[in-house]
Design an enzyme around this catalytic site. Structure first.
Site, PDB file in Angstrom:
ATOM      1  CD  GLN A   1      -2.737  -0.678   0.124  1.00 15.31           C
ATOM      2  OE1 GLN A   1      -2.937   0.474  -0.385  1.00 15.31           O
ATOM      3  NE2 GLN A   1      -4.106  -1.902   0.670  1.00 15.31           N
TER       4      GLN A   1
ATOM      5  CB  CYS B   1      -8.572   0.207  -4.482  1.00 14.41           C
ATOM      6  SG  CYS B   1      -8.557  -1.199  -5.698  1.00 14.41           S
TER       7      CYS B   1
END
Length: 447
Positions: free
Chosen positions: A276, A402
């Site tokens: 991430q 996401c």
């Protein structure tokens, strides 16, 4: 509406890409970089039977939420969509995007709370990918929805070492005799760079359309003068598509990996690893997941190289990771061994096939304490995977997404059985200044 037509409109709400939306004679117009409440003049740059896209030519009535973007490349580079508004308003816009998806696509009656903010509004990213401009021999970023390159000197979303890296790479390109790859002619050697900046360590990958970097010594000399902790490799990519890197790496200097330690797990990353980009928000989200899975039987349905599975195993009773790529499962097993983990089993195969097989091995008590964790790619979950989950009725489903649209679509499928209710849906600002948002959703069985 017709292309090149000029209109005067008022922005009423936001679209899924954080652009302003207006109505004109009953037709919908999307206008990037506009804000709700603003009255603007715009030129139509794209028109079809369903909607039009406009470009601001004049702001007649400006929103109090508008600010001057700090980046000189904003609206030229396609990386950011929200630098023109106050950060707090950007949070509201992205919360609205998630709310609209959950309500309109997911058909779920749930009030989405405001995004959890990132302490770092800028300089939060630990990775960057930049194409090399064949016309100017400089690195840059693509324009929005385009493969035209905008040369840049710095990216405000990146950590401080990246500015120095860009300057040094441009210096190298000015001295190098290597050709630059041109997407139109498909000729040239140097295609792009990919870099990570973590713990004051820089890992650089130079992507090439060939077998070797002829003047690697020059690159090493220039970069080693600027960075104490440095690693350089090349990636051989002769494909003529949008894939930035292949699996073909050659290490040429310094470090090849960065040692990391998070949530009790030691691991290494390189430029091929998934990580991430916002470490602060990642830790907040992961901690929430670990709190939800303490002492549970957990199946991580898109486990990749096994990092999340290994972290889950620190607090869960038992963890199973399912991953379709065999090489990734091998990495997951190596990570398990490195950290002396005994309550984790990594499985190679298609989740829609392996999940039912795994469930048949669990006893009734284990199924009652079963949590399934989903962290799929942007396109969301395969419907076969969702159906497999519904057939086994786990006590809890945790979905990390996401893309609000595919999250809402998949939650709608999972809740059609009427066995589940929403415990919470919480968006996080993993990507400040952009339209992108990370969302954590937890479903639990109805009592």
């Amino acid at each position: 509406m017709n292309k090149n037509e000029n209109v005067k409109i008022k922005i009423n709400n936001y679209g899924c890409n954080a652009e302003g939306v207006a109505k004109f004679n009953g037709e919908t117009i999307f206008v990037p970089y506009s804000l709700v409440g603003e009255e603007i003049e715009a030129t139509i740059i794209k028109a079809n039977s369903k909607y039009s896209i406009g470009k601001i030519t004049k702001i007649c009535e400006q929103s109090n939420e508008r600010i001057v973007a700090p980046c000189p490349y904003f609206t030229k580079c396609g990386g950011c969509q929200l630098q023109h508004t106050k950060y707090e308003n950007g949070l509201k816009i992205k919360t609205e995007i998630v709310q609209n998806a959950i309500q309109n696509i997911g058909k779920i009656n749930y009030i989405v709370p405001q995004l959890i903010a990132s302490d770092n509004k800028y300089q939060y990213r630990n990775k960057i990918a930049m194409p090399i401009n064949p016309h100017t021999r400089r690195v840059g970023m693509y324009r929005l929805n385009s493969h035209k390159i905008v040369d840049i000197e710095n990216c405000l979303l990146q950590k401080t070492n990246i500015k120095i890296l860009i300057e040094t790479i441009n210096q190298y390109l000015s001295q190098s005799k290597n050709s630059i790859y041109d997407e139109e002619t498909r000729i040239g050697l140097l295609k792009s760079i990919v870099a990570r900046d973590i713990n004051n360590t820089v890992l650089l990958t130079v992507v090439i359309n060939g077998e070797s970097l002829n003047d690697a010594e020059l690159l090493i000399k220039l970069l080693s003068q600027k960075f104490n902790k440095l690693g350089i490799n090349i990636n051989i990519n002769k494909l003529n598509n949008n894939v930035i890197m292949t699996n073909n790496f050659k290490h040429i200097y310094g470090l090849n990996e960065i040692d990391m330690f998070d949530f009790g797990i030691r691991y290494t990353i390189n430029n091929a690893s998934f990580l991430q980009v916002n470490d602060e928000i990642k830790k907040l989200m992961y901690q929430k997941i670990f709190d939800e899975t303490k002492n549970d039987i957990v199946i991580n349905a898109y486990s990749g190289a096994g990092l999340l599975s290994a972290m889950l195993a620190k607090n869960a009773k038992k963890v199973y990771g399912i991953e379709i790529v065999e090489a990734a499962t091998k990495l997951a097993d190596d990570l398990k061994k490195q950290n002396n983990i005994h309550n984790l089993t990594n499985i190679t195969g298609d989740c829609s096939e392996k999940l039912p097989e795994l469930l048949n091995t669990l006893n009734g008590n284990e199924k009652q304490n079963l949590t399934i964790v989903l962290d799929p790619p942007r396109k969301g979950c395969d419907k076969k995977v969702l159906n497999s989950i519904l057939n086994c009725s786990p006590a809890k489903i945790i979905y990390m997404s996401c893309d609000p649209s595919t999250l809402a679509r998949d939650l709608n499928i999972l809740m059609q059985s009427d066995n589940y209710k929403v415990k919470y849906i919480q968006p996080y600002d993993m990507f400040p200044q952009t339209k992108h948002v990370e969302t954590l959703a937890v479903l639990e069985t109805k009592k």
